[in-house]
Design an enzyme around this catalytic site. Sequence first.
Site, PDB file in Angstrom:
ATOM      1  N   LYS A   1      -8.560   1.622  -6.403  1.00  0.00           N
ATOM      2  CA  LYS A   1      -7.739   0.578  -7.039  1.00  0.00           C
ATOM      3  C   LYS A   1      -7.135  -0.328  -5.961  1.00  0.00           C
ATOM      4  O   LYS A   1      -7.191  -1.548  -6.068  1.00  0.00           O
ATOM      5  CB  LYS A   1      -6.607   1.219  -7.829  1.00  0.00           C
ATOM      6  N   ASN A   2      -6.591   0.264  -4.907  1.00  0.00           N
ATOM      7  CA  ASN A   2      -5.842  -0.521  -3.921  1.00  0.00           C
ATOM      8  C   ASN A   2      -6.721  -1.254  -2.915  1.00  0.00           C
ATOM      9  O   ASN A   2      -6.212  -1.952  -2.054  1.00  0.00           O
ATOM     10  CB  ASN A   2      -4.813   0.369  -3.220  1.00  0.00           C
TER      11      ASN A   2
ATOM     12  N   CYS B   1      10.142  -2.299  -9.216  1.00  0.00           N
ATOM     13  CA  CYS B   1       9.461  -1.385 -10.152  1.00  0.00           C
ATOM     14  C   CYS B   1      10.195  -0.042 -10.029  1.00  0.00           C
ATOM     15  O   CYS B   1      11.180   0.091  -9.308  1.00  0.00           O
ATOM     16  CB  CYS B   1       7.982  -1.265  -9.806  1.00  0.00           C
TER      17      CYS B   1
ATOM     18  N   ASP C   1       1.515   7.762  -1.690  1.00  0.00           N
ATOM     19  CA  ASP C   1       0.911   7.773  -3.027  1.00  0.00           C
ATOM     20  C   ASP C   1       0.417   9.154  -3.429  1.00  0.00           C
ATOM     21  O   ASP C   1      -0.029   9.344  -4.558  1.00  0.00           O
ATOM     22  CB  ASP C   1      -0.251   6.776  -3.107  1.00  0.00           C
TER      23      ASP C   1
ATOM     24  N   ARG D   1      -3.306   2.865 -15.433  1.00  0.00           N
ATOM     25  CA  ARG D   1      -3.293   1.781 -14.426  1.00  0.00           C
ATOM     26  C   ARG D   1      -4.122   2.175 -13.212  1.00  0.00           C
ATOM     27  O   ARG D   1      -4.702   1.329 -12.556  1.00  0.00           O
ATOM     28  CB  ARG D   1      -1.851   1.514 -13.967  1.00  0.00           C
TER      29      ARG D   1
ATOM     30  N   ARG E   1      10.884  -3.254  -3.840  1.00  0.00           N
ATOM     31  CA  ARG E   1       9.576  -3.844  -3.512  1.00  0.00           C
ATOM     32  C   ARG E   1       9.710  -5.331  -3.079  1.00  0.00           C
ATOM     33  O   ARG E   1       9.144  -6.219  -3.693  1.00  0.00           O
ATOM     34  CB  ARG E   1       8.616  -3.740  -4.683  1.00  0.00           C
TER      35      ARG E   1
ATOM     36  N   VAL F   1       9.271  -8.931  -1.002  1.00  0.00           N
ATOM     37  CA  VAL F   1       8.075  -9.578  -0.444  1.00  0.00           C
ATOM     38  C   VAL F   1       8.448 -10.466   0.750  1.00  0.00           C
ATOM     39  O   VAL F   1       7.690 -11.368   1.125  1.00  0.00           O
ATOM     40  CB  VAL F   1       7.317 -10.397  -1.510  1.00  0.00           C
ATOM     41  N   ASP F   2       9.618 -10.182   1.341  1.00  0.00           N
ATOM     42  CA  ASP F   2      10.096 -11.025   2.456  1.00  0.00           C
ATOM     43  C   ASP F   2       9.115 -11.055   3.627  1.00  0.00           C
ATOM     44  O   ASP F   2       8.971 -12.085   4.300  1.00  0.00           O
ATOM     45  CB  ASP F   2      11.473 -10.547   2.928  1.00  0.00           C
ATOM     46  N   LEU F   3       8.404  -9.962   3.856  1.00  0.00           N
ATOM     47  CA  LEU F   3       7.480  -9.917   5.011  1.00  0.00           C
ATOM     48  C   LEU F   3       6.190 -10.677   4.713  1.00  0.00           C
ATOM     49  O   LEU F   3       5.573 -11.270   5.608  1.00  0.00           O
ATOM     50  CB  LEU F   3       7.193  -8.471   5.389  1.00  0.00           C
TER      51      LEU F   3
HETATM   52  C1  EPZ Z   1       0.679  -0.812  -1.269  1.00  0.00           C
HETATM   53  O1  EPZ Z   1       1.839  -1.393  -1.812  1.00  0.00           O
HETATM   54  C2  EPZ Z   1       0.067   0.000  -2.394  1.00  0.00           C
HETATM   55  N1  EPZ Z   1      -0.279  -0.883  -3.514  1.00  0.00           N
HETATM   56  C3  EPZ Z   1       1.063   1.074  -2.840  1.00  0.00           C
HETATM   57  O2  EPZ Z   1       0.427   1.852  -3.849  1.00  0.00           O
HETATM   58  C4  EPZ Z   1       1.365   1.967  -1.649  1.00  0.00           C
HETATM   59  O3  EPZ Z   1       2.315   2.945  -2.026  1.00  0.00           O
HETATM   60  C5  EPZ Z   1       1.928   1.114  -0.513  1.00  0.00           C
HETATM   61  O4  EPZ Z   1       0.984   0.069  -0.172  1.00  0.00           O
HETATM   62  C6  EPZ Z   1       2.188   1.929   0.744  1.00  0.00           C
HETATM   63  O5  EPZ Z   1       1.011   2.534   1.157  1.00  0.00           O
HETATM   64  C7  EPZ Z   1      -1.405  -1.604  -3.457  1.00  0.00           C
HETATM   65  O6  EPZ Z   1      -2.139  -1.558  -2.490  1.00  0.00           O
HETATM   66  C8  EPZ Z   1      -1.713  -2.465  -4.645  1.00  0.00           C
HETATM   67  P1  EPZ Z   1       3.943  -2.014   1.511  1.00  0.00           P
HETATM   68  P2  EPZ Z   1       2.633  -2.527  -0.967  1.00  0.00           P
HETATM   69  O7  EPZ Z   1       4.066  -3.488   1.633  1.00  0.00           O
HETATM   70  O8  EPZ Z   1       1.667  -3.364  -0.235  1.00  0.00           O
HETATM   71  C9  EPZ Z   1       8.591  -2.571   2.248  1.00  0.00           C
HETATM   72  C10 EPZ Z   1       0.163   2.811  -5.972  1.00  0.00           C
HETATM   73  O9  EPZ Z   1       0.724   3.778  -6.503  1.00  0.00           O
HETATM   74  N2  EPZ Z   1       8.307  -4.020   2.235  1.00  0.00           N
HETATM   75  O10 EPZ Z   1       3.082  -1.284   2.485  1.00  0.00           O
HETATM   76  O11 EPZ Z   1       3.592  -3.187  -1.901  1.00  0.00           O
HETATM   77  C11 EPZ Z   1       8.358  -1.922   0.901  1.00  0.00           C
HETATM   78  O12 EPZ Z   1       9.488  -2.068   0.066  1.00  0.00           O
HETATM   79  C12 EPZ Z   1       0.995   1.828  -5.169  1.00  0.00           C
HETATM   80  O13 EPZ Z   1      -1.073   2.580  -6.001  1.00  0.00           O
HETATM   81  C13 EPZ Z   1       9.328  -4.894   2.580  1.00  0.00           C
HETATM   82  O14 EPZ Z   1      10.440  -4.475   2.884  1.00  0.00           O
HETATM   83  O15 EPZ Z   1       3.464  -1.618   0.045  1.00  0.00           O
HETATM   84  C14 EPZ Z   1       8.114  -0.492   1.279  1.00  0.00           C
HETATM   85  O16 EPZ Z   1       9.364   0.142   1.503  1.00  0.00           O
HETATM   86  C15 EPZ Z   1       2.476   2.151  -5.192  1.00  0.00           C
HETATM   87  N3  EPZ Z   1       9.075  -6.227   2.571  1.00  0.00           N
HETATM   88  C16 EPZ Z   1       7.362  -0.607   2.608  1.00  0.00           C
HETATM   89  O17 EPZ Z   1       7.661  -1.915   3.109  1.00  0.00           O
HETATM   90  C17 EPZ Z   1       7.847  -6.729   2.244  1.00  0.00           C
HETATM   91  O18 EPZ Z   1       7.672  -7.962   2.274  1.00  0.00           O
HETATM   92  C18 EPZ Z   1       5.848  -0.469   2.481  1.00  0.00           C
HETATM   93  O19 EPZ Z   1       5.423  -1.374   1.489  1.00  0.00           O
HETATM   94  C19 EPZ Z   1       6.814  -5.825   1.890  1.00  0.00           C
HETATM   95  C20 EPZ Z   1       7.070  -4.477   1.890  1.00  0.00           C
END
Ligand code: EPZ
Length: 429
Positions: A22-23, A126, A316, A408, A131, A133-135
């Site tokens: 999925k990811n 969620c 995950d 999902r 979650r 998206v600042d980065l």
């Molecule tokens: C991806 O989410 C996956 N989703 C998540 O899987 C997975 O848990 C996560 O990566 C970590 O491996 C998809 O690929 C669709 P991150 P993502 O950006 O990209 C923080 C599932 O169950 N962060 O690596 O959203 C964030 O809050 C899902 O399939 C910021 O602070 O995760 C988290 O604490 C759940 N600012 C950490 O970084 C940002 O701009 C890692 O998040 C972005 C993220």
Amino acid sequence: MDRIKIVGGQQLHGTIPISGAKNATLPLMIASLLTDETLILENVPRLADVIQLQRILGNHGVDIMIAGKRPGDDPNAGRTVHISARAIIDTTAPYEMVSKMRASFSVVAPLLARKGEAKVSLPGGCAIGTRPVDLLIMALEKLGADIEIENGYVLARAPKGLRGGEIVFPKVTVGGTHTALMAAATAKGTTIIENAAREPEIGDLADCLIKMGAKISGAGTSRIVVDGVPKLHGARHSVLPDRIETGTYAMAVAMAGGDVLLQHARPELLQSALDVLVQSGTTVTPTNEGIRIARNGGGIAPVDVTTAPFPGFPTDLQAQLMALMTRAQGTSHITETIFENRFMHVQELARFGARIQLNGETATIEGVERLKGAPVMATDLRASVSLVIAALAAEGETMVNRVYHLDRGFERLEAKLAACGAAIERLSA
Ligand code: EPZ
């Protein structure tokens, strides 16, 4: 709303086909926006999130064709999907769509790269966390985008196009790394991505972009270099097997006992999780067809695990491991470092009789001899499958409610488990 009924106590024997990830599928579908030619994706899983993303891409004017059955098709194989973003007629991704599937926020990068503008709803939080998206936004600004936030939408502009730059992520972010790759692929000049995520799905996206004509090196390491090219063309790419689905079914076999081949699974995609399973007393045998998982008779040994970005133990799989540890012969500790609220499954597991104490980001699980089936409720995708794992070994009947969370991310879960002997069925309300 559908529910899933499970009567515990059955061991699992047979073969479970692992679907496309999925990811990986979601960012790969979004990458189709980067070219006016057709991107053909193979091994696409049948998941609710994929269908929701098809709707979102359709709203941008993207044509999607699902190939029909072909002679000799393996009924368990994923679908082949032809995606053509010949003309992007709308650069807005509305709240009612993005809020249902937060990964769709990443359309902002290809829309900006292709059209010089994008208006994308902030995804909102969620169950597992805020979650932010600042980065992702920081990455786009480093490549020359002007970003404003207004009424819950990100308004992104790059009228003169994106240009290469240096992006240093203060923390590992999968979505941020996907965004940087897609924005950099056709930016003018070279982009360096430091502290990039190393998840296999990043490598899968990079492999696909390279087939489309992108010039990327270092994907899978924490430093990726992208030399922008003027245009990307169509390509054909097969989605890699889902490592989280693999780890989930491996833990299901460890919990229920038995001996199952996880067909198409690739050990190198989840080695840290497989190592933990071996520590817990499960036999893990890579074969040329996938990975064989067995636990016959021996008990479940307690383990201590902290989640981390790849190649560490994946967040995950945290809920699934916790379910397994509820019946360990001793006390385990699981620490969640990625998301701030990813213990929603604890109170539901307690309904089976599990003994779990939370102290900040660490859960202490005192293994018990027996779990007893109960009505439980799913709260998010991976928490919901941890309840299924617990139910497989619980005495009596369990009813898992709100299974739309499961749909999902897990294709035909009850069919795959029933084929190996689980007493599991879906009840349509
Ligand atoms: C991806 O989410 C996956 N989703 C998540 O899987 C997975 O848990 C996560 O990566 C970590 O491996 C998809 O690929 C669709 P991150 P993502 O950006 O990209 C923080 C599932 O169950 N962060 O690596 O959203 C964030 O809050 C899902 O399939 C910021 O602070 O995760 C988290 O604490 C759940 N600012 C950490 O970084 C940002 O701009 C890692 O998040 C972005 C993220």
